[in-house]
Scaffold this motif. Sequence first.
Motif, PDB file in Angstrom:
ATOM      1  N   ARG A   1       0.827  -1.213   0.000  1.00  0.00           N
ATOM      2  CA  ARG A   1       0.000   0.000   0.000  1.00  0.00           C
ATOM      3  C   ARG A   1       0.850   1.246   0.000  1.00  0.00           C
ATOM      4  O   ARG A   1       0.423   2.305   0.462  1.00  0.00           O
ATOM      5  CB  ARG A   1      -0.878   0.010   1.258  1.00  0.00           C
TER       6      ARG A   1
ATOM      7  N   GLU B   1      -9.496   0.553  -2.094  1.00  0.00           N
ATOM      8  CA  GLU B   1      -8.741   1.759  -1.725  1.00  0.00           C
ATOM      9  C   GLU B   1      -8.441   2.611  -2.960  1.00  0.00           C
ATOM     10  O   GLU B   1      -8.673   3.820  -2.970  1.00  0.00           O
ATOM     11  CB  GLU B   1      -7.428   1.379  -1.031  1.00  0.00           C
TER      12      GLU B   1
ATOM     13  N   TYR C   1       3.700  10.809 -14.444  1.00  0.00           N
ATOM     14  CA  TYR C   1       2.274  10.731 -14.119  1.00  0.00           C
ATOM     15  C   TYR C   1       1.902  11.562 -12.921  1.00  0.00           C
ATOM     16  O   TYR C   1       0.733  11.894 -12.740  1.00  0.00           O
ATOM     17  CB  TYR C   1       1.817   9.277 -13.929  1.00  0.00           C
TER      18      TYR C   1
ATOM     19  N   MET D   1       3.182   4.477  -1.270  1.00  0.00           N
ATOM     20  CA  MET D   1       3.142   5.559  -2.241  1.00  0.00           C
ATOM     21  C   MET D   1       4.553   5.747  -2.791  1.00  0.00           C
ATOM     22  O   MET D   1       5.473   5.991  -2.023  1.00  0.00           O
ATOM     23  CB  MET D   1       2.684   6.816  -1.512  1.00  0.00           C
TER      24      MET D   1
ATOM     25  N   HIS E   1       0.576   3.196 -12.225  1.00  0.00           N
ATOM     26  CA  HIS E   1       0.353   1.780 -12.501  1.00  0.00           C
ATOM     27  C   HIS E   1      -0.747   1.206 -11.622  1.00  0.00           C
ATOM     28  O   HIS E   1      -0.977   0.013 -11.633  1.00  0.00           O
ATOM     29  CB  HIS E   1       1.652   1.007 -12.306  1.00  0.00           C
ATOM     30  N   CYS E   2      -1.451   2.051 -10.846  1.00  0.00           N
ATOM     31  CA  CYS E   2      -2.432   1.492  -9.906  1.00  0.00           C
ATOM     32  C   CYS E   2      -3.831   2.027 -10.144  1.00  0.00           C
ATOM     33  O   CYS E   2      -4.749   1.270 -10.451  1.00  0.00           O
ATOM     34  CB  CYS E   2      -2.005   1.811  -8.485  1.00  0.00           C
TER      35      CYS E   2
ATOM     36  N   VAL F   1      -8.427  16.529  -5.910  1.00  0.00           N
ATOM     37  CA  VAL F   1      -7.868  17.586  -6.760  1.00  0.00           C
ATOM     38  C   VAL F   1      -8.101  17.263  -8.241  1.00  0.00           C
ATOM     39  O   VAL F   1      -7.621  16.247  -8.738  1.00  0.00           O
ATOM     40  CB  VAL F   1      -6.347  17.737  -6.510  1.00  0.00           C
TER      41      VAL F   1
ATOM     42  N   GLY G   1      -5.665  14.352 -15.519  1.00  0.00           N
ATOM     43  CA  GLY G   1      -5.999  12.937 -15.603  1.00  0.00           C
ATOM     44  C   GLY G   1      -5.358  12.135 -14.486  1.00  0.00           C
ATOM     45  O   GLY G   1      -4.659  12.679 -13.635  1.00  0.00           O
ATOM     46  N   VAL G   2      -5.613  10.842 -14.507  1.00  0.00           N
ATOM     47  CA  VAL G   2      -5.160   9.932 -13.457  1.00  0.00           C
ATOM     48  C   VAL G   2      -4.231   8.901 -14.086  1.00  0.00           C
ATOM     49  O   VAL G   2      -4.633   8.160 -14.972  1.00  0.00           O
ATOM     50  CB  VAL G   2      -6.374   9.249 -12.796  1.00  0.00           C
TER      51      VAL G   2
ATOM     52  N   ASP H   1      -6.708  -0.614 -11.192  1.00  0.00           N
ATOM     53  CA  ASP H   1      -7.342  -1.370 -10.107  1.00  0.00           C
ATOM     54  C   ASP H   1      -8.869  -1.397 -10.151  1.00  0.00           C
ATOM     55  O   ASP H   1      -9.465  -2.441  -9.832  1.00  0.00           O
ATOM     56  CB  ASP H   1      -6.826  -0.877  -8.749  1.00  0.00           C
TER      57      ASP H   1
HETATM   58  N1  SAJ Z   1      -4.407  12.542  -8.755  1.00  0.00           N
HETATM   59  C1  SAJ Z   1      -5.329  13.534  -9.080  1.00  0.00           C
HETATM   60  N2  SAJ Z   1      -6.046  14.118  -8.068  1.00  0.00           N
HETATM   61  C2  SAJ Z   1      -5.885  13.776  -6.759  1.00  0.00           C
HETATM   62  C3  SAJ Z   1      -4.953  12.781  -6.432  1.00  0.00           C
HETATM   63  C4  SAJ Z   1      -4.227  12.174  -7.455  1.00  0.00           C
HETATM   64  O1  SAJ Z   1      -5.522  13.868 -10.252  1.00  0.00           O
HETATM   65  O2  SAJ Z   1      -6.575  14.361  -5.905  1.00  0.00           O
HETATM   66  C5  SAJ Z   1      -3.672  11.841  -9.827  1.00  0.00           C
HETATM   67  C6  SAJ Z   1      -2.157  11.957  -9.747  1.00  0.00           C
HETATM   68  O3  SAJ Z   1      -1.693  13.115 -10.361  1.00  0.00           O
HETATM   69  C7  SAJ Z   1      -1.723  10.706 -10.483  1.00  0.00           C
HETATM   70  C8  SAJ Z   1      -2.809   9.696 -10.136  1.00  0.00           C
HETATM   71  O4  SAJ Z   1      -3.915  10.458  -9.686  1.00  0.00           O
HETATM   72  O5  SAJ Z   1      -1.710  10.901 -11.884  1.00  0.00           O
HETATM   73  C9  SAJ Z   1      -2.401   8.676  -9.083  1.00  0.00           C
HETATM   74  O6  SAJ Z   1      -1.606   9.287  -8.090  1.00  0.00           O
HETATM   75  P1  SAJ Z   1      -1.761   9.011  -6.525  1.00  0.00           P
HETATM   76  O7  SAJ Z   1      -0.833   9.926  -5.827  1.00  0.00           O
HETATM   77  O8  SAJ Z   1      -3.181   9.084  -6.143  1.00  0.00           O
HETATM   78  O9  SAJ Z   1      -1.397   7.485  -6.309  1.00  0.00           O
HETATM   79  P2  SAJ Z   1      -0.266   6.447  -6.758  1.00  0.00           P
HETATM   80  O10 SAJ Z   1      -0.747   5.751  -7.980  1.00  0.00           O
HETATM   81  O11 SAJ Z   1       1.078   7.054  -6.800  1.00  0.00           O
HETATM   82  O12 SAJ Z   1      -0.342   5.441  -5.491  1.00  0.00           O
HETATM   83  C10 SAJ Z   1      -1.598   4.870  -5.122  1.00  0.00           C
HETATM   84  C11 SAJ Z   1      -1.791   5.027  -3.612  1.00  0.00           C
HETATM   85  N3  SAJ Z   1      -3.156   4.659  -3.249  1.00  0.00           N
HETATM   86  C12 SAJ Z   1      -3.935   5.444  -2.477  1.00  0.00           C
HETATM   87  O13 SAJ Z   1      -3.582   6.511  -2.052  1.00  0.00           O
HETATM   88  C13 SAJ Z   1      -5.307   4.927  -2.159  1.00  0.00           C
HETATM   89  C14 SAJ Z   1      -0.783   4.154  -2.869  1.00  0.00           C
HETATM   90  O14 SAJ Z   1      -1.009   4.189  -1.460  1.00  0.00           O
HETATM   91  C15 SAJ Z   1      -0.886   2.708  -3.366  1.00  0.00           C
HETATM   92  O15 SAJ Z   1       0.043   1.852  -2.696  1.00  0.00           O
HETATM   93  C16 SAJ Z   1      -0.576   2.704  -4.840  1.00  0.00           C
HETATM   94  O16 SAJ Z   1      -1.580   3.486  -5.501  1.00  0.00           O
HETATM   95  C17 SAJ Z   1      -0.595   1.261  -5.320  1.00  0.00           C
HETATM   96  O17 SAJ Z   1       0.507   0.706  -5.511  1.00  0.00           O
HETATM   97  O18 SAJ Z   1      -1.679   0.672  -5.423  1.00  0.00           O
END
Ligand code: SAJ
Length: 419
Positions: A153, A208, A319, A155, A258-259, A250, A254-255, A263
């Motif tokens: 889990r 999650e 990303y 980051m 790799h998760c 926020v 885009g999103v 997911d």
């Molecule tokens: N993003 C937004 N708006 C937000 C938050 C994020 O546009 O409010 C975007 C980010 O810019 C990015 C994407 O979403 O492009 C994903 O970024 P992230 O910071 O949300 O997450 P990851 O992919 O780096 O890590 C997530 C985390 N999961 C959660 O917070 C629920 C991390 O704890 C997990 O371990 C990881 O996925 C995973 O490996 O599954």
Amino acid sequence: AEIAVIGLGYIGLPTAIMFANAGFKVTGYEIRKDVVERINSGKAHIVEPDIDDLLRKAIESGKLRATSNPADIRGKDVYIICVQTPLREDRTPNLTYLESAVETVAKAMKPGSLIVIESTIPPLTTVRMAELIEELTGLKPGRDFYMVHAPERVMPGRIFRELVYNSRILGGITPESAELAERLYRSFVKGQIFRTKSTVSEVVKLMENTFRDVNIALANEFAYLAHQYEINVFEAIELANSHPRVKIHVPGIGVGGHCLPKDPHLLVWPAKDDFGLIRLAREINDGMPLLVKDLLFEALRTINLPPEKAVVAVLGLAYKGDSDDTRNSPASAFVEAIVDDVAEVRTYDPFVEGTHGSLEEALRGADAVVIATDHTVFKSLDWETLGKLMRNRVLIDGRRVVEVPPEGFVFKGVGRGEY
Ligand code: SAJ
């Protein structure tokens, strides 16, 4: 206990390092030979704070060794599988890496081994993998070997802190499996440890990231609304979030990663029914680069420059901010969405190789700049000076990097309906 970690990527390598530095003898198994060589010489192949020091410590103490030879992981007490579970083109999970890792383990394990899957997997997969091992070895799950899903889990960017302090879910195929795994993870986990069934832990992990994806989609829909009503979505969100029970995410281009983009698909894949909200959220988030494209083309229209004549500089390819990771990056999706419509696309990302060497070089003679990643260094740019390098001054903010639009620019941003 002796441990083998299968797959030394973003999760496997840090996990192997943690167990080695907690005193276990760890063998890391990885098919990429160049990665094995690098790791054994004490150099990590991934970017993560503190990883080089911690890896060197694990290698120099003799506790960690990487290998591509399956014979080196024979007869271990514990196998921890950390391989990727990507999506195929058609958005169904590709479990071939997992299955081949499980086959490797089945050949190497002994009666009594504990097998841990850290990879994110569709619900019911752990039980299916236990059955696969039974088919391959004749050993009975829960009696002759133990099996657990222990989802990571962490980051990226704070992996070593989160490995220690995050709470951990251990889903066993039997209660004894989860108990054994708890003893193992206690060696370095300071957060809480919860034991449950493997199907529960599989669903929890996917919930999650789906929670985050759906919430970001809602924020992105609010950003669209802000354009309709000509307001600044970030001002509105800040005010809404002053309510004690509201916490809007926020919006942005885009999103990626790799998760989050993957997911939600894994979560619903084995289910019989269709799940509209989760699917729609994915569509909204995947569509965000096109909103940024619309903003760019509107801005070009206001300066009377046909898109096919425009030179566009895209700032950021990763990303997310301060990362070098470009997997499923919305910035790349944006580049793809415009590349055939404009004269030239240049990219600049200080963390990503193969992009322009300097910001100035990328901006010289450009007509428009699009900010696609929220790297910290982009927040303090001097637009007045940079603007002098440009042929035309269009600035598009996909990530809330620019608080106050600079003088002399045509400015547009995601959710910035007030301009
Ligand atoms: N993003 C937004 N708006 C937000 C938050 C994020 O546009 O409010 C975007 C980010 O810019 C990015 C994407 O979403 O492009 C994903 O970024 P992230 O910071 O949300 O997450 P990851 O992919 O780096 O890590 C997530 C985390 N999961 C959660 O917070 C629920 C991390 O704890 C997990 O371990 C990881 O996925 C995973 O490996 O599954």
